[in-house]
Scaffold this motif. Structure first.
Motif, PDB file in Angstrom:
ATOM      1  N   ASP A 141      21.110   8.535 -52.977  1.00 31.29           N
ATOM      2  CA  ASP A 141      21.509   7.888 -51.725  1.00 31.29           C
ATOM      3  C   ASP A 141      20.337   7.691 -50.773  1.00 31.29           C
ATOM      4  N   ASP A 142      19.376   8.606 -50.759  1.00 33.21           N
ATOM      5  CA  ASP A 142      18.355   8.569 -49.702  1.00 33.21           C
ATOM      6  C   ASP A 142      16.974   8.989 -50.201  1.00 33.21           C
ATOM      7  N   VAL A 143      16.929   9.988 -51.063  1.00 32.48           N
ATOM      8  CA  VAL A 143      15.674  10.497 -51.621  1.00 32.48           C
ATOM      9  C   VAL A 143      15.577  10.047 -53.070  1.00 32.48           C
ATOM     10  N   LEU A 144      14.518   9.281 -53.397  1.00 35.21           N
ATOM     11  CA  LEU A 144      14.375   8.743 -54.755  1.00 35.21           C
ATOM     12  C   LEU A 144      13.094   9.278 -55.394  1.00 35.21           C
ATOM     13  N   PRO A 145      13.212  10.281 -56.295  1.00 34.85           N
ATOM     14  CA  PRO A 145      12.041  10.797 -57.001  1.00 34.85           C
ATOM     15  C   PRO A 145      11.785   9.963 -58.261  1.00 34.85           C
ATOM     16  N   ILE A 146      10.522   9.618 -58.472  1.00 40.63           N
ATOM     17  CA  ILE A 146      10.144   8.789 -59.613  1.00 40.63           C
ATOM     18  C   ILE A 146       9.037   9.486 -60.390  1.00 40.63           C
ATOM     19  N   GLN A 147       9.252   9.603 -61.693  1.00 42.78           N
ATOM     20  CA  GLN A 147       8.216  10.146 -62.575  1.00 42.78           C
ATOM     21  C   GLN A 147       7.578   8.996 -63.342  1.00 42.78           C
ATOM     22  N   LEU A 148       6.264   8.918 -63.289  1.00 45.20           N
ATOM     23  CA  LEU A 148       5.542   7.867 -63.998  1.00 45.20           C
ATOM     24  C   LEU A 148       5.072   8.406 -65.335  1.00 45.20           C
ATOM     25  N   GLU A 149       5.563   7.798 -66.418  1.00 44.39           N
ATOM     26  CA  GLU A 149       5.162   8.170 -67.773  1.00 44.39           C
ATOM     27  C   GLU A 149       4.513   6.957 -68.422  1.00 44.39           C
ATOM     28  N   GLY A 150       3.184   6.915 -68.399  1.00 47.04           N
ATOM     29  CA  GLY A 150       2.506   5.732 -68.906  1.00 47.04           C
ATOM     30  C   GLY A 150       2.833   4.549 -68.024  1.00 47.04           C
ATOM     31  N   ARG A 151       3.429   3.510 -68.606  1.00 49.61           N
ATOM     32  CA  ARG A 151       3.803   2.327 -67.842  1.00 49.61           C
ATOM     33  C   ARG A 151       5.304   2.277 -67.588  1.00 49.61           C
ATOM     34  N   GLN A 152       5.976   3.417 -67.753  1.00 49.40           N
ATOM     35  CA  GLN A 152       7.414   3.462 -67.483  1.00 49.40           C
ATOM     36  C   GLN A 152       7.700   4.386 -66.313  1.00 49.40           C
ATOM     37  N   ALA A 153       8.557   3.907 -65.401  1.00 43.12           N
ATOM     38  CA  ALA A 153       8.971   4.692 -64.244  1.00 43.12           C
ATOM     39  C   ALA A 153      10.381   5.221 -64.491  1.00 43.12           C
ATOM     40  N   ILE A 154      10.559   6.536 -64.358  1.00 41.05           N
ATOM     41  CA  ILE A 154      11.846   7.181 -64.587  1.00 41.05           C
ATOM     42  C   ILE A 154      12.389   7.709 -63.266  1.00 41.05           C
ATOM     43  N   VAL A 155      13.666   7.377 -62.971  1.00 43.32           N
ATOM     44  CA  VAL A 155      14.320   7.814 -61.745  1.00 43.32           C
ATOM     45  C   VAL A 155      15.154   9.059 -62.019  1.00 43.32           C
ATOM     46  N   PHE A 156      15.029  10.064 -61.155  1.00 41.04           N
ATOM     47  CA  PHE A 156      15.813  11.291 -61.282  1.00 41.04           C
ATOM     48  C   PHE A 156      17.010  11.249 -60.327  1.00 41.04           C
ATOM     49  N   PRO A 157      18.221  11.544 -60.816  1.00 43.79           N
ATOM     50  CA  PRO A 157      19.414  11.519 -59.958  1.00 43.79           C
ATOM     51  C   PRO A 157      19.395  12.638 -58.915  1.00 43.79           C
ATOM     52  N   ALA A 158      20.092  12.404 -57.808  1.00 40.39           N
ATOM     53  CA  ALA A 158      20.171  13.391 -56.736  1.00 40.39           C
ATOM     54  C   ALA A 158      21.464  14.189 -56.851  1.00 40.39           C
ATOM     55  N   TYR A 159      22.502  13.806 -56.078  1.00 36.71           N
ATOM     56  CA  TYR A 159      23.786  14.504 -56.110  1.00 36.71           C
ATOM     57  C   TYR A 159      24.853  13.542 -55.587  1.00 36.71           C
ATOM     58  N   PRO A 160      26.126  13.780 -55.933  1.00 37.17           N
ATOM     59  CA  PRO A 160      27.197  12.804 -55.629  1.00 37.17           C
ATOM     60  C   PRO A 160      27.698  12.855 -54.186  1.00 37.17           C
TER      61      PRO A 160
END
Length: 310
Positions: A141-160
């Motif tokens: 909803d508000d905080v978006l953590p992104i992990q960069l793995e090579g040329r791919q960006a992965i989004v981690f879910p927060a909470y409902p």
């Protein structure tokens, strides 16, 4: 202690978080109460610790992306403490763990993350709630953590949980009488949901930079402009100022721009137009997906042609 899942972490906490999903396992991070003084940071390696204070709330010590110590003022609203911990405090911890953390909401369209980035009050939560109303799952909803793995960006879910203004929820057909503020006297309401929460990390496909204007429009932006917007909307940017964090952050922003497409999403300030905005994004993502599919077919055809020549 209770164990919770959020931001792809197992969090063991002495403070209970009814907003989070309970889980089991080896904790990645610990939240505990403790005494904090100005000398505590000197016990830890420089650059890996953060000591901060919020007036009339308390002190927070965050160490090495693994530990949060809180020392609160007596009588402070516990809901306010939880809101701060799940927001700015955890942003510092996530950045200490090497993630790029931006001010954005994110939804799931065709098993890919689609994010809406902007400042407070720009409509991130309202848009995410509107898409949730249309049957889309939400990652954050508000905080978006992104992990960069090579040329791919992965989004981690927060909470409902959504934190949304009452008028926005009402316009989307929700009964706000049964909802409570996220903390005492807060302008936003806490809207917890049980369905439509995407708990698995997803690749990030597109980031929409939110803006306000006289008409609805989605336009592409150049990498230089996207870079400025990313820096502008990075969480805890003014808190972690050591050279190590600044250098890493700029590198992550560059990586993300090379991995994800950016567009400016201009909207009129009209809650009645939310269904139109959902349709506008749906059409834009459909066009983007078609372009990606066509590009993949062309690459496959080229590879096949080279193979047959060999």
């Amino acid at each position: 202690m209770k164990f919770y899942k959020a931001y792809n972490l197992c969090i063991a906490s002495e403070l209970q978080f009814p907003e989070l999903i309970e889980t089991e396992g080896e904790p990645d991070a610990i939240v505990r109460f403790g005494n904090i003084d100005d000398a505590i940071a000197t016990q830890y390696e420089s650059g890996k610790s953060f000591l901060g204070e919020i007036p009339e709330v308390g002190k927070f010590f965050i160490h090495s992306g693994r530990e949060i110590v809180i020392n609160t003022v007596p009588g402070v609203d516990e809901a306010l403490i939880r809101t701060l911990l799940l927001g700015p405090v955890l942003c510092v911890l996530l950045r200490q763990r090497g993630l790029l953390v931006i001010h954005a909401s994110c939804i799931d369209i065709n098993n890919k993350g689609v994010a809406f980035m902007g400042g407070s009050g720009w409509g991130k939560s309202t848009l995410a709630t509107a898409f949730h109303n249309h049957g889309y799952s939400v990652l954050t909803d508000d905080v978006l953590p992104i992990q960069l793995e090579g040329r791919q960006a992965i989004v981690f879910p927060a909470y409902p949980q959504f934190k949304v203004f009452p008028e926005a929820l009402s316009s989307l057909g929700h009964d706000t009488k049964s909802l409570s503020p996220i903390y005492q006297n807060a302008p936003k309401l806490s809207y917890k949901f049980t369905r439509g929460f995407q708990q698995t990390p997803l690749p990030l496909q597109r980031i929409y930079v939110l803006d306000k204007g006289s008409e609805h429009a989605i336009t592409k932006i150049q990498p230089q402009e996207a870079f400025v917007e990313l820096v502008r909307h990075t969480r805890a940017m003014n808190l972690l100022t050591e050279k190590e964090f600044v250098t890493s952050h700029l590198h992550l922003c560059t990586q993300l721009i090379q991995s994800v497409s950016f567009c400016r999403f201009t909207r009129k300030p009209s809650l009645e137009d939310l269904p139109d905005l959902v349709k506008l994004v749906e059409d834009d993502i459909a066009q983007l997906t078609a372009q990606d599919d066509s590009r993949n077919v062309d690459q496959t055809s080229s590879s096949y042609s080279l193979a047959t020549k060999d």
